[in-house]
Design a protein around this motif. Structure first.
Motif, PDB file in Angstrom:
ATOM      1  N   ILE A 106       0.844  -1.194   0.000  1.00 42.83           N
ATOM      2  CA  ILE A 106       0.000   0.000   0.000  1.00 42.83           C
ATOM      3  C   ILE A 106       0.877   1.241   0.000  1.00 42.83           C
ATOM      4  O   ILE A 106       1.712   1.423   0.894  1.00 42.83           O
ATOM      5  CB  ILE A 106      -0.915   0.025   1.238  1.00 42.83           C
ATOM      6  N   LEU A 107       0.700   2.077  -0.993  1.00 44.14           N
ATOM      7  CA  LEU A 107       1.308   3.403  -1.001  1.00 44.14           C
ATOM      8  C   LEU A 107       0.190   4.370  -0.656  1.00 44.14           C
ATOM      9  O   LEU A 107      -0.688   4.637  -1.482  1.00 44.14           O
ATOM     10  CB  LEU A 107       1.923   3.725  -2.366  1.00 44.14           C
ATOM     11  N   ALA A 108       0.181   4.839   0.578  1.00 46.05           N
ATOM     12  CA  ALA A 108      -0.906   5.674   1.081  1.00 46.05           C
ATOM     13  C   ALA A 108      -0.474   7.134   1.127  1.00 46.05           C
ATOM     14  O   ALA A 108       0.646   7.449   1.543  1.00 46.05           O
ATOM     15  CB  ALA A 108      -1.328   5.210   2.470  1.00 46.05           C
ATOM     16  N   TYR A 109      -1.373   7.996   0.697  1.00 44.64           N
ATOM     17  CA  TYR A 109      -1.100   9.426   0.656  1.00 44.64           C
ATOM     18  C   TYR A 109      -2.020  10.157   1.641  1.00 44.64           C
ATOM     19  O   TYR A 109      -3.206   9.838   1.742  1.00 44.64           O
ATOM     20  CB  TYR A 109      -1.355   9.983  -0.748  1.00 44.64           C
ATOM     21  N   GLY A 110      -1.447  11.124   2.352  1.00 45.68           N
ATOM     22  CA  GLY A 110      -2.227  11.941   3.264  1.00 45.68           C
ATOM     23  C   GLY A 110      -2.155  13.401   2.871  1.00 45.68           C
ATOM     24  O   GLY A 110      -1.683  13.750   1.787  1.00 45.68           O
ATOM     25  N   THR A 111      -2.634  14.247   3.744  1.00 46.41           N
ATOM     26  CA  THR A 111      -2.593  15.679   3.491  1.00 46.41           C
ATOM     27  C   THR A 111      -1.157  16.184   3.607  1.00 46.41           C
ATOM     28  O   THR A 111      -0.274  15.501   4.143  1.00 46.41           O
ATOM     29  CB  THR A 111      -3.491  16.426   4.485  1.00 46.41           C
ATOM     30  N   ASN A 112      -0.921  17.396   3.080  1.00 48.94           N
ATOM     31  CA  ASN A 112       0.403  18.033   3.158  1.00 48.94           C
ATOM     32  C   ASN A 112       1.512  17.169   2.545  1.00 48.94           C
ATOM     33  O   ASN A 112       2.642  17.130   3.044  1.00 48.94           O
ATOM     34  CB  ASN A 112       0.759  18.356   4.622  1.00 48.94           C
TER      35      ASN A 112
END
Length: 220
Positions: A106-112
């Motif tokens: 899993i390549l997970a992206y968040g804010t900022n």
């Protein structure tokens, strides 16, 4: 052996390995991201890739990434819910041998612009193992309170962190150190009887200048 090793976890079916385990991998990936999820690129390997969709593996992973556990009815519509909330999900199916038949990356992206790469395995009966974080080999099951440090591979790190935990009356149940190469970077994983408070986490981060980052994970 406990009763749940025999009858399996409380879950939305159909499979403890392909559904419940997948949800727990997603939950741990979200905790490791430590941010609001905005997007995820998910690669499935082995049995996950071949039969996962029939068992709801894709939905369970997304539900976990949104913070929902194996027993949540959200699993059934997780992908649709994610898209309605503006979370971009992309799936990839690989024939590569990942070392275990039930593996997800899993390549997970968040804010900022925050992002993290997590590799996890579903071991059966709802049990899981996170085996890699951002390319570092780890071994995290989510069954214990967990503290991770990313640090320079120099003498004194174990002593510094252990001293802080002792001062905070936090008991260590077990500890392991993983490193890519001698004298470069390393990751230490400590399991504790009690959760690590934010104040304790900050003390650990400040206790040694060679500690780059500190992360805590609760049980899932």
């Amino acid at each position: 052996m406990g009763i749940f090793d025999i009858i399996g976890p409380i879950m939305i079916g159909p499979s403890s390995s392909h559904t419940a385990g997948a949800a727990r991998i997603g939950q741990l990936a979200r905790l490791i991201l430590n941010d609001e999820l905005t997007a995820a690129d998910i690669t499935l390997y082995g049995s996950f890739a071949k039969t996962g969709r029939g068992h709801g593996t894709d939905k369970a992973l997304v539900a976990g990434l949104m913070g929902d556990g194996p027993d949540s009815i959200v699993i059934r519509n997780a992908i649709e819910i994610a898209r309605k909330n503006g979370i971009k999900i992309h799936f990839f199916f690989s024939e590569e041998d990942a070392g275990h038949p039930n593996t997800a990356k899993i390549l997970a992206y968040g804010t900022n612009d925050r992002k993290v790469e997590v590799v996890g395995r579903s071991l059966g009966g709802g049990r899981v193992m996170i085996t890699s974080i951002n390319g570092y080999a780890v071994a995290i099951t989510g069954e214990e309170n967990t503290l991770l440090t990313h640090h320079k591979d120099v003498p004194g790190i174990v002593a510094s962190v252990s001293r802080v935990l002792a001062d905070e009356y936090v008991n260590i149940s077990n500890m392991r150190v993983f490193r890519k190469n001698k004298g470069v970077d390393a990751v230490m994983i400590i399991h504790t009887d009690d959760p690590i408070t934010e104040a304790c986490k900050q003390k650990i981060l400040a206790c040694n200048p060679n500690i780059v980052n500190v992360m805590t994970l609760k049980k899932v």
